[in-house]
Design an enzyme around this catalytic site. Structure first.
Site, mmCIF file in Angstrom:
data_model
loop_
_atom_site.group_PDB
_atom_site.id
_atom_site.type_symbol
_atom_site.label_atom_id
_atom_site.label_comp_id
_atom_site.label_asym_id
_atom_site.label_seq_id
_atom_site.Cartn_x
_atom_site.Cartn_y
_atom_site.Cartn_z
ATOM 1 N N LYS A 92 -0.977 46.492 61.760
ATOM 2 C CA LYS A 92 0.045 47.179 60.963
ATOM 3 C C LYS A 92 -0.669 47.969 59.870
ATOM 4 O O LYS A 92 -1.648 47.469 59.282
ATOM 5 C CB LYS A 92 0.997 46.137 60.364
ATOM 6 C CG LYS A 92 2.160 46.708 59.568
ATOM 7 C CD LYS A 92 3.092 45.595 59.086
ATOM 8 C CE LYS A 92 4.282 46.131 58.315
ATOM 9 N NZ LYS A 92 5.212 45.060 57.887
ATOM 10 N N SER A 145 10.096 45.650 59.148
ATOM 11 C CA SER A 145 9.292 46.826 58.923
ATOM 12 C C SER A 145 8.096 46.929 59.862
ATOM 13 O O SER A 145 7.482 47.981 59.935
ATOM 14 C CB SER A 145 8.781 46.832 57.480
ATOM 15 O OG SER A 145 7.886 45.747 57.276
ATOM 16 N N SER A 177 10.223 40.926 58.347
ATOM 17 C CA SER A 177 9.595 42.067 59.013
ATOM 18 C C SER A 177 8.715 41.765 60.220
ATOM 19 O O SER A 177 8.284 42.698 60.895
ATOM 20 C CB SER A 177 8.784 42.868 57.999
ATOM 21 O OG SER A 177 9.639 43.692 57.280
HETATM 22 N N1 GLN Z 1 14.200 44.088 55.562
HETATM 23 C C1 GLN Z 1 13.652 43.511 54.388
HETATM 24 C C2 GLN Z 1 13.447 44.580 53.350
HETATM 25 O O1 GLN Z 1 13.824 45.671 53.581
HETATM 26 C C3 GLN Z 1 12.384 42.789 54.701
HETATM 27 C C4 GLN Z 1 11.221 43.668 54.886
HETATM 28 C C5 GLN Z 1 9.932 42.903 55.067
HETATM 29 O O2 GLN Z 1 9.944 41.743 55.463
HETATM 30 N N2 GLN Z 1 8.819 43.530 54.742
HETATM 31 O O3 GLN Z 1 12.914 44.345 52.319
#
Ligand code: GLN
Length: 505
Positions: free
Chosen positions: A80, A162, A186
């Site tokens: 990532k 994400s 994410s």
């Molecule tokens: N969807 C959550 C957010 O927008 C979690 C994102 C994540 O785990 N990085 O913050």
């Protein structure tokens, strides 16, 4: 055997084929690079290593020829783009970091790859960096400054976020495995939406050193792969104490791979999960859960029962509060973490400015996307003198209560199961309202707030025009119960084939 015969093979198979000298790392890497090129339209990659990956593959092949038997030596992998890497850019999908090159590798990157001072690497070959939501803020991968990622199962759909690029790349069989990070879901949510397996370990198990920070008290790295077996193999190498991360946990890691098949007390070949109590939080099966998701999850739970597990009702009464608590705490930490991008120490600097204040203002206005700006503003607001008690402090108290709920529930069960996401992947562009995105995190945020390990495994598909949209089952364990989680997931995967389904690309 040729590399073509191994197309789509999992990590475990590739590791065995390399050990048996049936294929070389160079051949595997070439094949992955070719597929990455063929499916560039998915938008899964922000950077492809090409020559560097081939050179690393040759080095791995030479090491193997010289007697090196590390199991993951020469196996291809993607990271990532939130992990900093010495030989490739790291942008966190933000214009702010466009072209940024780190002088060092993140600990996770070093552990899986070439190693670093004091750390032996697994010798995997990095193929490139995967797309993501900008600074990992999002649930759909639509917040990347460098374009959306498409779901390989249905390119009209989001891949989840994400870590959407990592999940899409594994689902499309562009790479056998990829790293992700999970702050509030994410890893689990894109894994669910792309039909692959992912685990977010206990907070502190994997080092955050070299992970571009979003919300430091929640950020945690983990693997995304085809199977629980592969996740165990990867996590075994990723995890471990790191003195450079103050919240890294110093405790011995069990042998996660050996635990996959180690029989539980009371288990038998026919009932490998006998004795395991799986808690079903009533709050995870109520209003808001799409019928098609609920159905697939319940079918999976019946499979767990057939494998010998007992299902018990539990309650996590503060589940609903996880959304406001998380969306106060995470932006608060983000607003502080992101203050470093000032165009001086880090990041994009605007071309024209009159004075220092304008330079900061314009650089940040140009460098950050809309969602990131929204969170910086929310975070700054909830930390401000007049509102700190009303919002930030309250949210911290709720965080504690959520952890207490889990503690009580784990008095009655060994693992908790439920959906990952209330719906299957939605269509690109469908959720323009940020709040609608936040609400989709209802089942993943609480484990993050409590620092617990959680994983997602494929357990079916939606219905009617969602027949090609995967559903994920979430398993949550007590702190440091990764071995138990992976064992249960592995046994489920021995009895089912959801994780073997591939999109028609
Ligand atoms: N969807 C959550 C957010 O927008 C979690 C994102 C994540 O785990 N990085 O913050």
């Amino acid at each position: 055997m040729s590399a073509a015969d191994l197309h789509g093979a999992d990590l475990r198979t590739l590791s065995a084929a390399l050990a048996a000298r049936q294929v070389s790392s160079r051949e595997l890497v070439q094949q992955c690079l070719q597929r990455i090129g063929q499916h560039a339209a998915l938008g899964a990659f922000l950077h492809v290593a090409d020559e560097a990956a081939l050179a690393a593959a040759d080095a791995a092949d030479a090491a193997r020829a010289a007697g090196d038997t590390r199991p993951l030596l020469g196996v291809p992998l993607a990271h990532k783009d939130v992990f900093v890497t010495r030989d490739m850019p790291a942008t966190a999908a933000s214009r702010m970091l466009d072209g940024y090159l780190s002088p060092f590798d993140a600990t996770v990157v070093a552990r899986l790859g070439a190693g670093a001072d004091g750390v032996t690497g697994a010798g995997m070959v990095t193929l490139g960096k995967t797309n993501m939501d900008e600074f990992a803020m999002g649930s759909a991968n639509e917040n990347s400054a460098f374009g959306v990622v498409r779901n390989p199962w249905d390119t009209a759909a989001i891949p989840g976020g994400s870590s959407g690029g990592s999940a899409a790349a594994v689902a499309a069989r562009l790479v056998p495995a990829a790293t992700g990070t999970d702050t509030g879901g994410s890893i689990r949510q894109p894994a669910a939406m792309c039909g692959v397996t992912g685990i977010k370990p206990t907070y502190g198990l994997c080092s955050r050193y070299g992970m571009i920070a979003f919300a430091s008290s929640l950020d945690q790295a983990g693997p995304i792969a085809q199977t629980a077996y592969d996740c165990a193999l990867l996590l075994q190498h990723m995890a471990g104490f790191d003195p450079r991360d103050a919240t890294s946990v110093d405790r011995p890691l069990p042998d996660l791979v050996a635990a996959l098949d180690a029989p539980l007390p009371g288990a038998s070949a026919a009932k490998p999960l006998a004795g395991l109590r799986i808690g079903l939080p009533r709050e995870y099966f109520g209003d808001g859960l799409a019928t098609e998701v609920g159905n697939a999850v319940r079918d999976a739970l019946r499979e767990f029962e057939r494998l010998g597990a007992t299902l018990v009702d539990v309650s996590l009464p503060r589940t609903e509060l996880s959304i406001p608590a998380y969306y106060i705490i995470a932006p608060a930490e983000a607003s502080s973490n992101l203050s470093r991008y000032d165009g001086v120490r880090y990041g994009h600097r605007t071309a024209h400015y009159r004075d220092l204040a304008e330079m900061y203002g314009k650089s940040r206005a140009e460098g950050f996307g809309a969602e990131v700006k929204r969170r910086i503003m929310i975070g700054t607001y909830v930390l401000s003198h007049g509102y700190y008690d009303a919002y930030y402090l309250q949210a911290q108290k709720i965080r504690r209560l959520i952890a207490d709920d889990f503690r009580a529930a784990f008095g009655q069960c060994d693992l908790i199961a439920g959906p990952v996401s209330p719906t299957v992947a939605w269509n690109l562009g469908d959720k323009a309202d940020p709040l609608a995105n936040y609400l989709a995190d209802i089942y993943t945020l609480s484990a993050s707030l409590a620092g617990l390990p959680g994983m997602s495994l494929p357990c079916g598909f939606g219905q009617a025009d969602h027949a090609r949209r995967p559903v994920g089952l979430q398993l949550i364990g007590p702190h440091f119960a990764e071995a138990r989680l992976l064992h249960a997931a592995h046994q489920f995967q021995q009895a089912t084939d959801w994780h073997r389904r591939v999109p028609a690309l």
